[in-house]
Design a protein around this motif. Structure first.
Motif, PDB file in Angstrom:
ATOM      1  N   MET A  11       0.839  -1.197   0.000  1.00 42.89           N
ATOM      2  CA  MET A  11       0.000   0.000   0.000  1.00 42.89           C
ATOM      3  C   MET A  11       0.870   1.242   0.000  1.00 42.89           C
ATOM      4  O   MET A  11       1.910   1.281   0.667  1.00 42.89           O
ATOM      5  N   PRO A  12       0.462   2.249  -0.672  1.00 45.44           N
ATOM      6  CA  PRO A  12       1.319   3.436  -0.805  1.00 45.44           C
ATOM      7  C   PRO A  12       1.470   4.227   0.496  1.00 45.44           C
ATOM      8  O   PRO A  12       2.508   4.823   0.720  1.00 45.44           O
ATOM      9  N   VAL A  13       0.445   4.270   1.313  1.00 47.54           N
ATOM     10  CA  VAL A  13       0.550   5.088   2.525  1.00 47.54           C
ATOM     11  C   VAL A  13       0.801   4.187   3.730  1.00 47.54           C
ATOM     12  O   VAL A  13       0.049   3.261   3.981  1.00 47.54           O
ATOM     13  N   ALA A  14       1.882   4.480   4.453  1.00 53.73           N
ATOM     14  CA  ALA A  14       2.190   3.651   5.625  1.00 53.73           C
ATOM     15  C   ALA A  14       1.735   4.366   6.894  1.00 53.73           C
ATOM     16  O   ALA A  14       1.945   5.563   7.055  1.00 53.73           O
ATOM     17  N   LEU A  15       1.117   3.598   7.748  1.00 53.52           N
ATOM     18  CA  LEU A  15       0.568   4.171   8.975  1.00 53.52           C
ATOM     19  C   LEU A  15       1.686   4.429   9.986  1.00 53.52           C
ATOM     20  O   LEU A  15       2.528   3.561  10.224  1.00 53.52           O
ATOM     21  N   PRO A  16       1.719   5.597  10.595  1.00 55.55           N
ATOM     22  CA  PRO A  16       2.732   5.811  11.644  1.00 55.55           C
ATOM     23  C   PRO A  16       2.362   5.013  12.900  1.00 55.55           C
ATOM     24  O   PRO A  16       1.185   4.737  13.121  1.00 55.55           O
ATOM     25  N   GLU A  17       3.358   4.675  13.650  1.00 54.22           N
ATOM     26  CA  GLU A  17       3.102   3.959  14.919  1.00 54.22           C
ATOM     27  C   GLU A  17       2.548   4.939  15.942  1.00 54.22           C
ATOM     28  O   GLU A  17       3.166   5.965  16.222  1.00 54.22           O
ATOM     29  N   VAL A  18       1.383   4.652  16.487  1.00 52.00           N
ATOM     30  CA  VAL A  18       0.809   5.585  17.475  1.00 52.00           C
ATOM     31  C   VAL A  18       0.713   4.953  18.853  1.00 52.00           C
ATOM     32  O   VAL A  18       0.142   5.527  19.767  1.00 52.00           O
ATOM     33  N   LYS A  19       1.269   3.792  18.971  1.00 55.93           N
ATOM     34  CA  LYS A  19       1.227   3.143  20.282  1.00 55.93           C
ATOM     35  C   LYS A  19       2.183   3.871  21.215  1.00 55.93           C
ATOM     36  O   LYS A  19       3.334   4.106  20.885  1.00 55.93           O
ATOM     37  N   GLU A  20       1.695   4.246  22.417  1.00 56.37           N
ATOM     38  CA  GLU A  20       2.579   4.900  23.385  1.00 56.37           C
ATOM     39  C   GLU A  20       3.282   3.817  24.191  1.00 56.37           C
ATOM     40  O   GLU A  20       2.691   2.779  24.487  1.00 56.37           O
ATOM     41  N   ILE A  41      -2.644  14.187  15.335  1.00 61.32           N
ATOM     42  CA  ILE A  41      -2.057  15.259  16.136  1.00 61.32           C
ATOM     43  C   ILE A  41      -0.609  14.992  16.509  1.00 61.32           C
ATOM     44  O   ILE A  41       0.248  15.852  16.364  1.00 61.32           O
ATOM     45  N   LYS A  42      -0.331  13.802  16.985  1.00 61.76           N
ATOM     46  CA  LYS A  42       1.041  13.554  17.432  1.00 61.76           C
ATOM     47  C   LYS A  42       1.972  13.300  16.261  1.00 61.76           C
ATOM     48  O   LYS A  42       3.156  13.585  16.344  1.00 61.76           O
ATOM     49  N   LYS A  43       1.459  12.681  15.194  1.00 65.18           N
ATOM     50  CA  LYS A  43       2.330  12.332  14.068  1.00 65.18           C
ATOM     51  C   LYS A  43       2.113  13.268  12.873  1.00 65.18           C
ATOM     52  O   LYS A  43       2.749  13.088  11.844  1.00 65.18           O
ATOM     53  N   ASN A  44       1.168  14.206  13.037  1.00 63.80           N
ATOM     54  CA  ASN A  44       0.841  15.101  11.932  1.00 63.80           C
ATOM     55  C   ASN A  44       0.608  14.302  10.644  1.00 63.80           C
ATOM     56  O   ASN A  44       1.040  14.680   9.568  1.00 63.80           O
ATOM     57  N   PHE A  45      -0.077  13.185  10.744  1.00 65.12           N
ATOM     58  CA  PHE A  45      -0.288  12.269   9.631  1.00 65.12           C
ATOM     59  C   PHE A  45      -1.512  12.729   8.854  1.00 65.12           C
ATOM     60  O   PHE A  45      -2.656  12.494   9.244  1.00 65.12           O
TER      61      PHE A  45
END
Lengths: 323, 451, 762
Positions: free
Chosen positions: A1-10, B254-258
């Motif tokens: 997939m072209p868009v990769a999800l950022p990791e948001v796990k704290e 918000i945190k990653k400005n994604f």
């Protein structure tokens, strides 16, 4: 997939302390059931980022004196058991409560002024009537709290009850009673993170172990300051998870007491038609206060209406379903 | 990375032209740094600066408007994950779903009930925002006729239809009311995006089971096709899964400005299917945690009122607390000899005091002085709750004409002003009440027994 | 450690351990090893033995092991000629003594010889230990000493000891020099709510006998517990202490170090040795010192003053005859006072003993002319208040003196001079706290109904109303109020307080002179206090309730944003409330002296802003300025067009050249965020040498609310001179001339403001 999800796990470094209420025969008590709360390493119900080993529990409020100022919705829902704390506690257990929050309200100088002897008798009677762990509240007047809670702590020795409220003004006596009789305390502070922290530190300085402290950050009901409690609890929980040991105690909220003080829950007289069905409004005032505070970290919810007990238990069931 | 106001200021024209609505370029830059305005408000930004500032200064959750220009519902522009960090900005829209299989009369009644519901609470008028009309398998003309009826009311609309042809009929019937289109998913995206562009309406992208990566790709595609006003449905319908999905959405934005997830979310509280109380409880969770649009299936005034109250509470700016209108309040049914208590107009203070007086079961006059929404001690320290302010309140409300005595009870925390107040209100006796509201019942009892 | 005491204690210990061994051996022979041994009504076995060894003694047969344990702790008494520190050996000898004592009492219980019969002793209250101990029960007038305290009473008293309602306990051993002295000593202790344990004798005569002769009631109800007439029974006091640690400290038997430390820090007990101190008493005293309990003797013995095992002095000698005082009662009072100091016991005073109602509700009351009985200060007389710190031996706690005439002869509404001099002493008191404490006089005195206090220092003005004087309010009552309130509110730093009220003209003048010298010295001292001269700054997190990520860093040259807390206030507040909102911030390594950045303040800010603010500069508005809460007195913001900074005060509602009013600006920078180019500040920061010194200080200020200019005119002028531009204040615009940035530049040019020529602020 072209868009990769950022990791948001704290990733959190802190963990909420596990506190157990009630002691069974193996620990020198007589409780048929005990509850353990706390232990979280994640924000409430965010199962993807940590452990939530214990579900929040429901405590039912039981008073040693038939309440005079309760809404008729409540008194009708409970019926005759309100006259007797033992039957009341037994009924609450049947209805699914997991803890009994016994209030020694009759000790209040203006509501009966009973003393240590009566307190002991009530505690004994309620211990015998239910298998659940107890929270024991004084009448909320410092001198009388000190008098009856010390007696109650002794009477319930071995049962690992929680004594409340332990406040800045009287914490020394309540903590001393907890130390002497191996009980826990409810540390209550007025909606403020730093005051909560300070009281925990002071209690800790007296030598009470961290696994015997539960924090009550003071509850605002829906429409009556719930947003303050929401934010303070959220800050407490964030601070705890980022490693502030003095705030890593489980949280207790008195959603029932606060919600049923609100006019919206209490009466149907002289209120706008838009407020809708009274019974439903009352239940939801308490239930929605609870849901909101569950979301900010409540580990113990002290409730009043029998039906809310099952509604909030349902919400906890749903929220404990991992993703 | 966020830029400081100074850094932004350096890139602006520094002409203080005021066209952005702010008096100076620095003021605008400060607002921009706080992500409280959009860069587009400044007409003089060069393309180069725009490119530099855009990602840093654009609100991380896009502002989406539903409803006709002028009085539209605005959702988004959120800048924080936690309310205490600043504030939650735009309240989530509360919608009721009307299904096309309702008969006409039931439809009209439900529509009117939603459109007509208003209630005052602490000086604000609260109400639901609109209706979501769901086509199900209804034909296009039926859908269009229902949408037409709703478009005639002063409510915001969500149009729910998977068939682009049905949707287009609805959009035509909606006229200028700029409804929210629901849903575009992998199956119909192209057609729905085209409709959204044609009718200049925002579009909901629907994912499945909280798969945010797929959803982000849908959004990315839509943006590439030239659409900007998007709303996201992560596809979750339960408690824990919705909480997780909405939290991850908010954090990513918000945190990653994604950018691909930087849009408001929509949530359906009724699809867990457990009746009105449980639906309302789930909707509470959505209000607390990150929904931009909430769709309910059961219209129950009691449930609605509790949700509107919660929404008002949670979306209060923590630094600008709700105020109650200053003036004279009757608690219980006070008589001429009932006591007069004075307090500030900070809502929490007012509610604590009013609640205790009510709980005490002894009627009283509650005089609420204008303290600009500050609590007793804060207002006193800021000079907003001094003898002069209280004196003014006494005079303005004409309380003296309603009572047979001349005694006024001030909060114990400001005992120190009793002397001044005695001078301000000559002939009045100033009584010092308890420091905390919780002491009011015994104090009133004491007053009564000393009369 | 005194060699004399070490020798005596070690001798005593050797003697008593030997005696215990004999007693145990013969008891085992006589009664059999299986004979039960128990103190009545306690679940802690023989508690001192349990605490020191972890052994749960239930039979006589276990006691020989205990004696062996004690023997291992003993060394031979040091020869006279040796000069060595004997602390360790002496403490061990003390421990051995306690084990021996308790083993002996165990045997005596087994033999039915405890509690000790004392002819004619009737105890008040229910003694669970010996239910038939009251003579009446046996009908022959005979009675018993109490013996060990039972568990129920332990918990009841323990809670009061732990929560502070009971300050501590006194273990009295021996006999007082007279019956009157005995009674006085006990009464002084009772008055302070201190628990009294009695044991021991001098030549066969015990304080228990003395109190019986004087008809003093003893027993649980009167908080006076007679353990027995020999020194050995003093072990019950240490058993009580040990059980406190086990019960309230959650300790287990054998955790001897924890138990002893618990007692040192939490059980405020001391030993009062009355009469001659023999070897056995020295040995027992060495045992008590293990617990951190100091020993005070009323005879001449060697002292052990340095601190170490106890918090303060170990052994203090106060020969009774040498104590100042006309009567034994007076001497007793001084002796008990000294005991409290040595142990660090704090008195708690909850009531203010004056003839008019007292409370914060009366703070705002005014005394008007028509109601006025007498006034001190104002236009017709002078009054001052002066608080000073003195050495502890120069203060007699609770002494309140009026020097000079009363106001009885004055007509109604008359005026006279009054000097209020408060002298305080305390182990934690510092000269720096004098002004902080002195400022409280206003609040304290105002709490009395019918009394009004305004002003401070030498512009004090106090009025008494007719009503208050009718009820009996006198000048001396001011002292009563101050004494009670300083102990109540500042007990953490103040141990002793005495108040002198001067109306005598000569004395008044003399003390006024001293007070003025002190005020002057304080001013100079404050001016000299700079950030470089201290090791620590202080934090203030009071505002986190509404600005969760705000931390005020308060330094000598930068007060809190609200203006209410300066560095000294924070320092005192920390002493009073060590877990409160004002915490010390060790400065650590300076990272940038111009900007005012230290490693320590950065670290503190990072942690206490919950990881949001990484760097804080104290002297800059442009780079990492301090966060702003919301209750700042002023807001400073840069005006880039003018290459300067403007300062608007809370009192000023007008539009400013920044294009925003105070309240709009507050919305932009408040709430605990860091906003370069803007900051909240206390108004007195304007006068500091460190006021935005990174950007050039006051010379950068191009606009300032006229409120600030007017109310601080003198001070600001002095700063202008210091900055080398005496006319600077006139070059700074205010809202009377300028409310927009467009008007500002011409004004500055016209007045030749220095900022225009300074380096760019951006």
């Amino acid at each position: 997939m072209p868009v990769a999800l950022p990791e948001v796990k704290e990733t959190w470094s802190g963990k909420i302390v596990e506190v157990t209420l009630g002691a069974g025969p193996d620990k020198g008590g007589t409780r048929g059931r005990t509850v353990t709360v706390g232990g979280e390493t994640a924000l409430p119900f965010l199962h993807f980022e940590g452990q939530i080993p214990n579900r929040p529990v429901i405590a039912a409020e039981v008073s040693d004196r038939a309440p005079e100022d309760w809404s008729s919705l409540l008194t009708e829902a409970w019926g005759g058991v309100l006259e007797d704390p033992a039957s009341w506690a037994a009924r609450a257990e049947e209805l699914g409560a997991e803890v009994i929050a016994l209030s020694l309200d009759s000790a209040h100088p203006e509501r009966g002024d009973t003393g240590a002897k009566e307190a002991r008798a009530t505690v004994r009677k309620v211990l015998e009537a239910t298998s659940l762990p107890l929270i024991i509240y004084g009448p909320g007047q410092i001198d009388k709290d000190n008098e009856v809670l010390v007696a109650a702590a002794e009477e319930a020795k071995g049962e690992r009850v929680a004594l409340g409220n332990c406040e800045e003004k009287n914490y020394r006596t309540i903590v001393a009673a907890a130390l002497a009789n191996d009980q826990a305390v409810i540390a209550k502070t007025p909606i403020d993170v730093n005051l909560a922290k300070q009281l925990n530190v002071l209690i800790g300085d007296m030598g009470l172990a961290r696994d015997r402290i539960i924090m009550d950050p003071t509850t605002g009901a829906l429409g009556y300051g719930i947003e303050y409690t929401y934010s303070v609890m959220e800050r407490v929980r964030l601070a705890a998870l980022t490693g502030d040991a003095a705030l890593q105690e489980p949280l207790l909220v008195t959603a029932g007491y606060e919600a049923w003080r609100a006019k919206e829950a209490r009466t149907s007289e002289g209120v706008p038609a838009q407020w809708g069905d009274w019974n439903q409004r009352g239940l939801l005032w308490e239930a929605n206060t609870s849901v909101t505070l569950l979301g900010t970290g409540a580990d113990i919810l002290v409730l009043r209406h029998p039906e809310t007990i099952s509604l909030v238990k349902y919400a906890v069931d749903e929220l404990m379903k991992g993703v | 990375m966020a830029l400081t106001g100074i850094a932004i200021y350096k890139m602006l024209a520094q002409t203080n032209c005021k066209e952005c609505g702010y008096p100076t370029c620095l003021a605008f830059a400060m607002k921009l740094a706080a992500r409280q305005v959009e860069l587009s408000a400044c007409p003089y930004v060069s393309e180069e600066v725009k490119a530099q500032l855009d990602s840093a200064a654009a609100p991380p959750v896009r502002l989406v408007s539903v409803g006709p220009e002028g009085h539209s519902l605005e959702v988004g522009n959120e800048t924080v994950v936690y309310r205490h960090e600043k504030t939650f900005v735009h309240q989530p829209g509360v919608f009721f779903r009307l299904r096309a299989d309702l008969d006409d009369q039931a439809f009209a009644e439900r529509l009117d009930a939603v459109a007509d519901y208003h209630i005052e609470r602490v000086g604000q008028t609260l109400g639901p925002d609109g209706v979501a009309i769901e086509a199900d398998s209804a034909p296009a003309d039926r859908f269009a006729s229902l949408v037409g009826k709703a478009a005639g009311k002063d409510v915001a609309l969500i149009l729910m239809a998977s068939d682009p042809a049905v949707m287009e009929a609805g959009l035509k019937a909606a006229g200028a009311s700029r409804p929210l289109i629901y849903p575009a998913d992998a199956a119909n995206q192209e057609a729905m995006v085209a409709l959204a562009k044609t009718y200049k309406a925002p579009l909901v992208l629907r994912g499945a089971d909280g798969d945010l990566e797929a959803l982000a790709n849908l959004a990315d595609e839509a943006v590439k096709q030239g659409l900007e006003d998007l709303v996201l449905d992560p596809g979750t319908r339960g408690w824990a899964d919705s909480l997780s999905a909405l939290t991850r959405l908010r954090r990513a934005a918000i945190k990653k400005n994604f950018r691909p997830l930087g849009y408001p979310a929509i949530a359906f509280a009724g699809e867990a299917g457990d009746g009105p109380e449980k639906e309302a409880m789930l909707a509470s969770q959505f209000i607390d945690r990150y929904a931009g649009f909430i769709v309910l299936d059961n219209f129950e005034p009691a449930a609605l009122y509790s949700l509107l109250t919660l929404r008002q509470n949670i979306y209060t700016d923590p630094q600008k607390p709700i105020q109650v209108t200053p003036g004279l309040y009757e608690i219980g049914e006070p008589k001429a000899e009932s006591p007069v208590l004075v307090t500030t107009n900070f809502s929490l203070t007012y509610f604590s005091v009013a609640g205790e007086v009510e709980g005490a079961g002894r009627p009283a006059w509650l005089l609420v002085s204008d303290s600009e929404g500050m609590s007793v001690l804060t207002a006193w320290a800021a000079g907003k709750f001094d003898a002069e302010a209280i004196g003014k309140a006494v005079k303005n409300t004409g309380i003296a004409d309603k009572i047979s005595h001349k005694k006024i009870v001030i909060p114990g925390a400001v005992a120190t002003i009793s002397g001044e107040l005695e001078e301000e209100l000559s002939g009045w006796e100033i009584l010092v009440g308890p420091r905390e509201a919780i002491g009011i019942p015994s104090y009133l009892r004491y007053l009564a027994s000393n009369n | 450690m005194s060699r004399y005491i070490a020798r005596a204690a070690i001798r005593g210990a050797n003697m008593i351990v030997g005696e215990a061994e004999q007693m145990v051996t013969s008891a085992v022979e006589d009664l059999g090893a299986d004979t039960p041994v128990a103190f009545t009504n306690t679940a802690y076995y023989l508690p001192v033995i349990l605490g020191f060894t972890g052994k749960e003694v239930t039979t006589l047969g276990q006691l020989p092991e205990v004696v062996d344990h004690a023997k291992k702790l003993l060394v031979d008494a040091p020869a006279k000629s040796l000069w060595l520190p004997y602390l360790g050996e002496t403490l061990d000898a003390g421990a051995a003594t306690l084990l021996a004592f308790e083993a002996m009492e165990g045997v005596r219980f087994a033999r039915g010889q405890q509690p000790e019969p004392i002819q004619g002793l009737n105890l008040t209250g229910t003694s669970f230990t010996s239910p038939d101990s009251n003579g009446g029960a046996r009908g022959d007038g005979g009675g018993f000493a109490n013996g060990p305290i039972d568990d129920i009473q332990l918990r009841a008293w323990g809670i009061q000891l732990v929560d502070g309602r009971m300050p501590g306990f006194a273990a009295i051993v021996g006999a007082a020099r007279s019956n009157e002295a005995a009674v006085s000593i006990v009464r002084e202790l009772q008055k302070r709510n201190i628990l009294v344990f009695l044991s021991g004798n001098v030549n066969g005569r015990s304080i228990i006998h003395q109190l019986m002769e004087e008809g003093v009631e003893m027993g649980y109800d009167t908080y006076i517990v007679p353990f027995g007439t020999d020194t050995i029974s003093a072990i019950y006091a240490l058993g009580f202490a040990t059980r406190s640690a086990l019960t309230f400290g959650g300790m287990t038997g054998g955790a001897v170090r924890d138990i002893l430390l618990y007692n040192k820090y939490r059980v405020f007990a001391f030993v009062l040795a009355l009469g001659e101190v023999d070897d056995l008493k020295y040995a027992a005293a060495a045992g008590a010192i293990n617990y951190g309990f100091p020993v005070i003797a009323d005879t001449l013995i060697p002292q052990i003053l340095p601190t170490g095992v106890t918090t303060y002095e170990h052994v203090v000698s106060m020969p009774f005859d040498d104590i100042e005082g006309a009567t034994d009662a007076e001497k007793a009072r001084r002796m008990i006072q000294r005991c409290m100091e040595v142990r660090g016991v704090k008195v708690k005073i909850t009531d203010v003993p004056i003839p008019v109602p007292y409370g914060s509700a009366f703070e705002g009351e005014r005394v008007r002319k028509a109601d006025l009985r007498v006034e001190f200060g104002g236009s017709k007389a002078h009054a001052f208040e002066y608080l000073r710190m003195v050495d502890t031996d120069q203060v007699e706690d609770g002494r309140i003196t009026v020097v000079g005439p009363d106001f009885a002869d004055l007509p109604e509404g008359g005026a006279m001079n009054l000097g209020i001099v408060i002298e305080v002493a305390g182990r934690k008191m510092q000269e720096d706290f004098e002004p902080v404490l002195e400022r409280q006089v206003h609040y304290f005195v105002n709490g009395a109904s019918g009394i009004q206090h305004v002003g401070q220092r030498d512009i004090t003005w106090v009025r008494f109303s007719k009503g208050a004087v009718d009820k009996g309010f006198s000048i001396k009552n001011i002292g009563d109020i101050l004494y009670a309130r300083y102990h109540g509110e500042f007990g953490a730093i103040v141990d002793k307080v005495q108040v002198t009220l001067y109306t005598d003209p000569a004395e008044f003048e003399k003390w006024l002179g001293r007070a003025r010298d002190a005020y002057q010295q304080r001013n100079v001292r404050l001016a000299d206090m700079v950030d470089e001269s201290v090791e620590e700054f202080y934090s203030c997190t009071l505002c986190q309730s509404f600005a969760p990520n705000h931390v005020c860093v308060v330094s000598p040259e930068r007060l809190g944003l609200c203006g209410a807390y300066n560095w000294l206030d924070c320092k005192a507040s920390y002493q009073i409330n060590p877990t409160g909102p004002n915490q010390p911030i060790p400065k650590g390594i300076p990272l940038d002296k111009d900007l005012g950045i230290w490693q320590g303040s950065n670290a503190f800010a990072y942690q206490n802003t919950h990881q949001t603010v990484e760097r804080v500069s104290l002297y800059s508005i442009m780079q990492d300025p301090m966060t702003a809460c919301g209750c700042f007195e002023c807001i400073a913001i840069i005006i880039p067009e003018a290459n300067g900074v403007m300062v608007v005060s809370r009192e000023d509602p007008s539009m400013t050249p920044a294009g925003m009013t105070f309240s709009t600006l507050a919305g932009v920078c408040g709430g605990g965020i860091q906003t370069p180019g803007m900051m909240g500040m206390g108004k007195y920061y304007l006068l500091s040498k460190k006021f935005i010194s990174a950007e050039g200080g006051l010379k950068r200020v191009v606009w300032m609310s006229s409120f600030l200019k007017d109310t601080m005119a003198e001070d600001l002028k002095a700063v202008c001179e210091r900055e080398g531009d005496p006319e600077l204040l006139d070059k700074i615009a205010d809202e009377r001339y300028v409310t927009t940035v467009d008007e500002l530049l011409p004004f500055l040019e016209e007045h030749g403001h220095p900022a225009l020529a300074m380096e760019s602020i951006l």
